[in-house]
Design an enzyme around this catalytic site. Structure first.
Site, mmCIF file in Angstrom:
data_model
loop_
_atom_site.group_PDB
_atom_site.id
_atom_site.type_symbol
_atom_site.label_atom_id
_atom_site.label_comp_id
_atom_site.label_asym_id
_atom_site.label_seq_id
_atom_site.Cartn_x
_atom_site.Cartn_y
_atom_site.Cartn_z
ATOM 1 N N TYR A 200 0.899 -1.366 0.066
ATOM 2 C CA TYR A 200 0.079 -0.024 -0.031
ATOM 3 C C TYR A 200 0.656 1.277 -0.097
ATOM 4 O O TYR A 200 0.762 2.110 -0.803
ATOM 5 C CB TYR A 200 -0.860 -0.082 1.254
ATOM 6 C CG TYR A 200 -1.540 1.203 1.334
ATOM 7 C CD1 TYR A 200 -3.116 1.196 0.448
ATOM 8 C CD2 TYR A 200 -1.432 2.234 2.535
ATOM 9 C CE1 TYR A 200 -3.340 2.495 0.818
ATOM 10 C CE2 TYR A 200 -2.290 3.452 2.549
ATOM 11 C CZ TYR A 200 -3.188 3.442 1.686
ATOM 12 O OH TYR A 200 -4.074 4.903 2.040
ATOM 13 N N SER A 203 2.611 1.926 -3.402
ATOM 14 C CA SER A 203 1.809 2.171 -4.373
ATOM 15 C C SER A 203 1.305 3.694 -4.246
ATOM 16 O O SER A 203 1.281 4.282 -5.298
ATOM 17 C CB SER A 203 0.270 1.508 -4.233
ATOM 18 O OG SER A 203 -0.503 1.709 -3.208
#
Length: 291
Positions: A200, A203
């Site tokens: 996460y 990204s």
């Protein structure tokens, strides 16, 4: 209040069925912006009665977060319309690249060309490099080892979809010879590193890089591109114990609310924010500060 200059504009807000995205959509609509909301409901391991019980109790944790995530955007659209605004919503999986052009087609048909793009959607499944960390985290969600599937899903939803949404926005903006546009991408204040949430965080860091590149290239077309990095925001996942810890570590002494992010987004897309582009704003009460 200062006139924002965005009355009558058209915005596309992704991930708007709950939390930050829902409040951003409402805040823009309150300024006269016509809003199309997208959302996507992932499968959950919780039973329907568990999710309803979490909503009724309203106590932060993974169940409440997943329960809010499982809602449609109908309640957001209804609230906007009740307040006199204009909004519509569509459920779709943004990891499907083919859905993005048709999304813009739909917005143009129902509301008009997209002039404000808010990329708020996110996929988050905690991952770690350390086998000792596998298991439940503080909010109650499971942590797994990094995997090809997990990496690909984070990148498809958080990065690829954001980039393709920006590309579609730009191509249509140039095609109609527009000279005013706003893009705001929602990141996180932990994008540079986040233990137990590594894919996460990575990204979101990629989104920040794409955003700065876009800002440097798109200013010539009258488009600003900025990044908002929220600190800890109560979108359902923060447990009471976590909240006390966050309050103690935050100079302004409280956990963030979705409204805190929405206010910043409204400023960035307003005429007053027109001289800002390529900027990363930490919005978290001082929980993390730019160095």
């Amino acid at each position: 209040m200062t006139e924002t200059g965005i009355d009558g504009k058209v915005a596309l807000v992704t991930g708007g069925n709950h939390g930050i995205g829902a409040v951003i959509a409402q805040a823009l609509a309150a300024q006269g912006v016509k809003v199309l909301i997208t959302y996507f409901r992932l499968e959950t391991a919780y039973a329907e009665n568990e999710l309803q019980a979490a909503l009724d109790a309203g106590i932060g944790g993974d169940r409440l977060y997943r329960a809010q995530q499982q809602q449609s955007a109908d309640h957001v659209v209804s609230a906007i319309r009740k307040a006199g605004g204009t909004a519509t919503a569509v459920e779709l999986d943004l990891s499907d690249s083919d859905a993005i052009p048709s999304l813009f087609d739909r917005c143009e048909a129902q509301l008009g060309p997209v002039e404000i793009l808010i990329n708020n959607h996110a996929y988050c499944a905690p991952e770690t490099f350390d086998p000792a960390n596998v298991g439940a985290n503080d909010s109650g969600s499971g942590i797994t080892l990094t995997s090809a599937e997990g990496i690909d899903q984070h990148m498809a939803v958080n990065v690829r979809a954001t980039v393709l949404l920006m590309r579609e926005f730009v191509e249509r903006h140039i095609g109609r010879r527009a000279d005013w546009g706003r893009i705001v991408n929602i990141s996180t204040d932990a994008a540079h590193a986040h233990g137990n949430n590594v894919s996460y965080a990575a990204s979101k860091h990629a989104i920040e890089s794409y955003s700065r590149s876009a800002a440097s290239e798109l200013g010539q077309y009258g488009i600003t591109v900025n990044i908002v990095a929220p600190g800890p925001i109560q979108t359902g996942y923060i447990t009471p114990a976590m909240e006390r810890e966050i309050e103690a570590e935050t100079p302004l002494g409280r956990v963030g609310r979705p409204e805190d992010i929405a206010h910043t987004v409204v400023f960035l897309v307003s005429e007053q924010g027109g001289w800002l582009t390529g900027q990363l704003l930490y919005v978290g009460g001082g929980y993390r500060m730019h160095q």
